[in-house]
Structure formats: structure tokens, C-alpha cells
Write an enzyme that holds these catalytic residues in place. Structure first.
Site, PDB file in Angstrom:
ATOM      1  N   HIS A 258     -12.251  -3.592  23.706  1.00  0.00           N
ATOM      2  CA  HIS A 258     -11.277  -3.655  22.623  1.00  0.00           C
ATOM      3  C   HIS A 258     -10.982  -2.243  22.138  1.00  0.00           C
ATOM      4  O   HIS A 258     -11.879  -1.441  21.973  1.00  0.00           O
ATOM      5  CB  HIS A 258     -11.834  -4.464  21.449  1.00  0.00           C
TER       6      HIS A 258
ATOM      7  N   ASP B 217      -9.052 -15.197  10.074  1.00  0.00           N
ATOM      8  CA  ASP B 217      -8.627 -13.800  10.154  1.00  0.00           C
ATOM      9  C   ASP B 217      -7.117 -13.672   9.984  1.00  0.00           C
ATOM     10  O   ASP B 217      -6.640 -12.743   9.333  1.00  0.00           O
ATOM     11  CB  ASP B 217      -9.058 -13.175  11.486  1.00  0.00           C
TER      12      ASP B 217
ATOM     13  N   ARG C 184      -4.851  -9.303   2.973  1.00  0.00           N
ATOM     14  CA  ARG C 184      -5.326  -7.938   2.728  1.00  0.00           C
ATOM     15  C   ARG C 184      -4.189  -6.939   2.853  1.00  0.00           C
ATOM     16  O   ARG C 184      -4.119  -5.956   2.118  1.00  0.00           O
ATOM     17  CB  ARG C 184      -6.422  -7.578   3.739  1.00  0.00           C
TER      18      ARG C 184
ATOM     19  N   SER D 110     -13.328  -8.726  11.252  1.00  0.00           N
ATOM     20  CA  SER D 110     -12.052  -9.149  11.811  1.00  0.00           C
ATOM     21  C   SER D 110     -12.018  -8.894  13.327  1.00  0.00           C
ATOM     22  O   SER D 110     -11.695  -9.783  14.121  1.00  0.00           O
ATOM     23  CB  SER D 110     -10.929  -8.390  11.092  1.00  0.00           C
TER      24      SER D 110
ATOM     25  N   LYS E 172     -12.793 -11.896  16.560  1.00  0.00           N
ATOM     26  CA  LYS E 172     -11.780 -12.215  17.565  1.00  0.00           C
ATOM     27  C   LYS E 172     -12.321 -12.042  18.990  1.00  0.00           C
ATOM     28  O   LYS E 172     -12.020 -12.840  19.876  1.00  0.00           O
ATOM     29  CB  LYS E 172     -10.536 -11.352  17.353  1.00  0.00           C
TER      30      LYS E 172
HETATM   31  N1  URA Z   1      -7.519  -4.567  13.270  1.00  0.00           N
HETATM   32  C1  URA Z   1      -8.005  -5.816  13.125  1.00  0.00           C
HETATM   33  O1  URA Z   1      -8.034  -6.578  14.088  1.00  0.00           O
HETATM   34  N2  URA Z   1      -8.485  -6.194  11.937  1.00  0.00           N
HETATM   35  C2  URA Z   1      -8.502  -5.388  10.854  1.00  0.00           C
HETATM   36  O2  URA Z   1      -8.953  -5.794   9.801  1.00  0.00           O
HETATM   37  C3  URA Z   1      -7.968  -4.090  11.005  1.00  0.00           C
HETATM   38  C4  URA Z   1      -7.500  -3.712  12.235  1.00  0.00           C
END
Ligand code: URA
Ligand code: CA
Length: 432
Positions: free
Chosen positions: A82, A161, A168, A183, A187
Site C-alpha cells: 500500500h 471508514d 473527518r 483507516s 482496508k
Molecule cells: N488515506 C486513508 O486511506 N485514510 C486516511 O485516513 C488518510 C489517508
């Protein structure tokens, strides 16, 4: 349990229990906790932080908020990579076929670009016919047979999320390390990864502008990954200037092909080997990083990574002949060179502004709904630390419109020349 008590507890700096965190995530996902309470808690977390046990509990609760991908029908350990994002970040296009070519299964879910940051799916779709949609069975079959498949988000992964990130974003709590770490990690875990290699970018074109913040985020994500039972490592990389030379979808596919054929940009190749060798070790295809790197270098040199790329395109309905004939990729109508206004050494090529310039040419989207132009973008001829003579081309603009005055203005402010400047290090730090 009452949400208001959870908010005041965090406001006063007291750590939350697993049950309280789960109550919040479940309630917020199902709509029994309203936005204003979730937003107050996110702000309290922003100011009061969370300890590792809280962040791990938050990550687990977010994973459990929706569907998860079951990759167990695929043999072997599933390692995902990632990146926190960047400009001209061609990494996945090279890395995925490269590690697949040494028998590391790549079952990857990728995203689209937004703002000055590009997305792997958009880049792949610049190949005629290429599809990122397939059902779960086909996905598993491709990976079991050929070690590689890349798809778009499917199913309802981590709905907590999606809601929390959007909240947010409009209530001032994006820049919170525990919230970003949970977050990202939720994922990856929901997408089925047994092990995770993170690329945390820092600099003007990154989410984290300073090295200090990037290191803090990376350290947190690595600790959380290990706590929830996933092998995790992070590489902190430079995103003060774009990665490689190409920025733009088809232009980056061509850059990936060049790299797989052994004549791509050095920084891109180095990053791919750095991340890839960690993936190979995590997947237990090599005992040491040195052994893994040698395997990958041989796969590149002997053309196996390139062959895997061609097979990958064919499997997903794309025209595999572009691998041998990149000129068949979409081409912009005009190629306009930007000359240096004086001689000197390049001291700065601000990644965010160059990414923005590419977006204005159509290579990226300002809002999620916008269409992109696969052909357009920018190809750099120089990078920070290189010398230029007056009038020598700094870069080429690939545009479908002749009028690029606004893009040229932006690029001229993004690039700064000086009497001397050194090359920035690509890899700042490794956290493992
Ligand atoms: N990228 C994400 O996937 N989540 C966040 O909170 C910030 C950047
Ligand atoms: Ca690039």
C-alpha cells in the site's frame, strides 16, 4: 453504554476500552450514532491521541463493520503493498508483475486517482480493453493460475471508514495518526492481506509533508499490523519531486513497460526492488532480502517480469500488443517542450504542483465524478540535482489542447533553479 460518556472520556485523555470502541464503530456504521457525536469523538482523538491497544481495537472494529475478502482459496501467503500516494507513482504497475513473476501471488484491489494523486486503476484502463471488473471466482482463478489479478473495489469493505473518512474530511480531523493508521490498515486487512508492505511517502506531493510525521505514521501502522497478526513493514520514501519521469496514465504505463524492459528511471526501479524484496521475504519465497532481491533482478533481466505483464494485460481483456508497441497507447495531440529560462542546477520540482499541472491537462480529476483523459500528462527530462543549460527542455507537456499557458505558469513556479543542489535520497528510512 452512552456515546456521550465515550466522548467525554476521550476528551479527558482516558484510554477507551475495546467494547467502547466497538460500540462507537457499530453504532456509527448503522446510523444509531449521529454525525455530530462521531465528529466530536474524532476531534477528541485528534487532540488526545490513542495508545496501540486502542488503535488495534479500532482497526479490528472497522474491519468487522463490513464485508471481508476471503483469499484462502489462493495457495500461499498473500502479501499486499500500500502506498500513501504520490505524483507519478508508477510503482504498482511494475511491482505487481515483477513479484508475480517470482511466484508471489498478487491479488490486488486498487483505487482511482483524486486531486494531484494518481490511481492504479485509471492507469491500467489506458490500455485498450483492459477491465478491472471481474467476479470473485475469476479473480481467484487468475491468481491461482498466473499469480496476478488487479480489481477495483467490490463489495462493501470497511463501510465504517467510508463514513468516518468523509466526516473527518469536512470536520477537521483528517490529520490524526491513529485515525489514518486504522483507516489504512483496516482496508488492507479487509482485502485479505496476510502481510503488508507499506510505502509511506513524504514531501510536497505526499499526504505527510514532513519526514517526522511520515515516520510516526509508519511506525504506528507497523506496530498495529503486527498486533493484529499481520507481518508488516514500511518504507519511507521521498515525494518532494515526482517518482520517475512520467506523470499521467498512458505515459506511466509506458514508463512501467520501459522499466520492465530494463530501461526505466533508476528511482522507480530501486523503489520497486526495495518494496518487492520485502514482499518476497514475507511471502516466504526467499529467506533473506539479498536472496529476494537477486531473484527479482534476474526476473527483470531475463524478461520474465515483462512476460508476466503481457500475460496480465491479456487475462484482463487488454490489448497485450501494447507491451511490445507502447506507441499504441493513447497519445495526446500536442507535445510541447518547456525550456529552462536560465542555466543552473534544479533545486526543486514540487511534486504537488506538477501533479496539479497534470490534472489540469486532464490526467487527473478534481472531483470523484470527473472523467479523465488517459493520453495527457507530463514527462520530465530532468530531476532535482541535474544541471540544465538555458533553453534546454526541462519537460514535455502532453496535451490535447494547444493552449497550455496556465499549465506553463504553474510548472514555472513548481521548478526552481539554483547554483547548486543535491539529489534527495529516495529512501528515507525503513521501519520493520
Ligand atoms: N488515506 C486513508 O486511506 N485514510 C486516511 O485516513 C488518510 C489517508
Ligand atoms: Ca512516474
Amino acid at each position: 453504554m452512552r456515546m456521550v460518556d465515550i466522548i467525554t472520556k476521550k476528551r479527558d485523555g482516558i484510554a477507551l476500552t475495546d467494547e467502547e470502541i466497538r460500540f462507537f464503530i457499530e453504532g456509527y456504521t448503522h446510523g444509531t450514532i449521529p454525525d455530530y457525536q462521531a465528529s466530536a469523538l474524532a476531534m477528541a482523538i485528534y487532540f488526545r491521541d490513542m495508545n496501540d491497544s486502542e488503535i488495534a481495537a479500532l482497526t479490528r472494529a472497522m474491519v468487522d463493520s463490513g464485508d471481508t475478502v476471503d483469499l484462502s482459496p489462493i495457495a500461499g501467503l498473500k502479501v499486499d503493498k500500500h502506498s500513501t500516494g504520490g505524483v507519478g507513482d508508477t510503482t504498482t504497475l511494475v511491482l505487481a508483475p515483477l513479484v508475480a513473476s517470482v511466484n508471489v501471488p498478487v491479488a490486488k484491489m486498487s483505487g482511482r486517482g483524486l486531486g494531484f494523486t494518481g490511481g492504479t486503476l485509471d492507469k491500467l484502463e489506458s490500455i485498450s480493453g483492459f477491465s478491472v471488473e471481474m467476479d470473485g471466482l475469476q479473480f481467484i482463478d487468475h491468481v491461482n493460475r498466473d499469480q496476478i489479478a488487479v480489481i477495483g473495489q467490490s463489495g462493501d469493505l470497511v463501510p465504517a471508514d467510508k463514513k468516518l473518512y468523509a466526516l473527518r474530511d469536512v470536520s477537521g480531523s483528517i490529520e490524526s495518526i491513529p485515525l489514518i493508521a486504522s483507516s489504512v490498515m483496516s482496508k488492507k486487512i479487509a482485502a485479505g492481506a496476510d502481510a503488508i508492505v507499506l510505502e509511506v511517502t513524504c514531501g510536497s506531493g505526499a499526504f505527510m509533508k514532513s519526514e517526522r510525521d511520515a515516520i510516526r505514521l509508519a511506525e504506528t501502522m507497523v506496530r498495529i499490523g503486527i498486533r493484529v497478526g499481520r507481518k508488516t513493514a514500511a518504507v519511507i520514501t521521498d515525494m518532494s519531486q515526482p517518482l520517475g519521469f512520467a506523470i499521467g496514465n498512458a505515459l506511466e504505463v509506458k514508463e512501467a513497460i520501459d522499466t520492465l524492459r530494463g530501461h526505466g528511471p533508476e528511482d522507480l526501479k530501486e523503489l520497486v526492488l526495495e518494496l518487492g524484496s520485502r514482499m518476497v521475504v514475507f511471502a516466504e519465497r526467499a529467506k533473506t532480502r539479498q536472496e529476494a532481491r537477486l531473484l527479482l533482478e534476474q526476473a527483470l533481466d531475463q524478461g520474465r517480469a515483462f512476460d508476466k505483464f503481457r500475460q496480465f494485460i491479456e487475462n484482463q481483456g487488454g490489448d497485450p500488443s501494447v507491451a511490445d508497441h507502447p506507441e499504441r497507447l493513447p497519445q495526446a495531440k500536442y507535445q510541447i517542450e518547456l525550456p529552462a529560462r536560465s542555466s543552473g542546477v534544479i533545486a526543486e520540482m514540487k511534486a504537488d504542483q506538477i501533479g496539479l499541472a497534470a490534472m489540469l491537462l486532464g490526467a487527473g480529476r478534481a472531483t470523484k465524478e470527473e472523467q479523465i483523459n488517459h493520453a495527457t500528462g507530463i514527462v520530465l527530462h530532468k530531476k532535482v540535482g541535474d544541471s540544465v543549460a538555458k533553453d534546454e527542455p526541462l519537460l514535455t507537456i502532453h496535451s490535447d489542447s494547444k493552449d497550455v499557458a496556465h499549465v506553463v505558469r504553474l510548472l514555472n513556479t513548481a521548478i526552481r533553479l539554483a547554483d547548486q543542489a543535491s539529489r534527495p535520497a529516495l529512501i528515507h528510512k525503513i521501519i520493520e
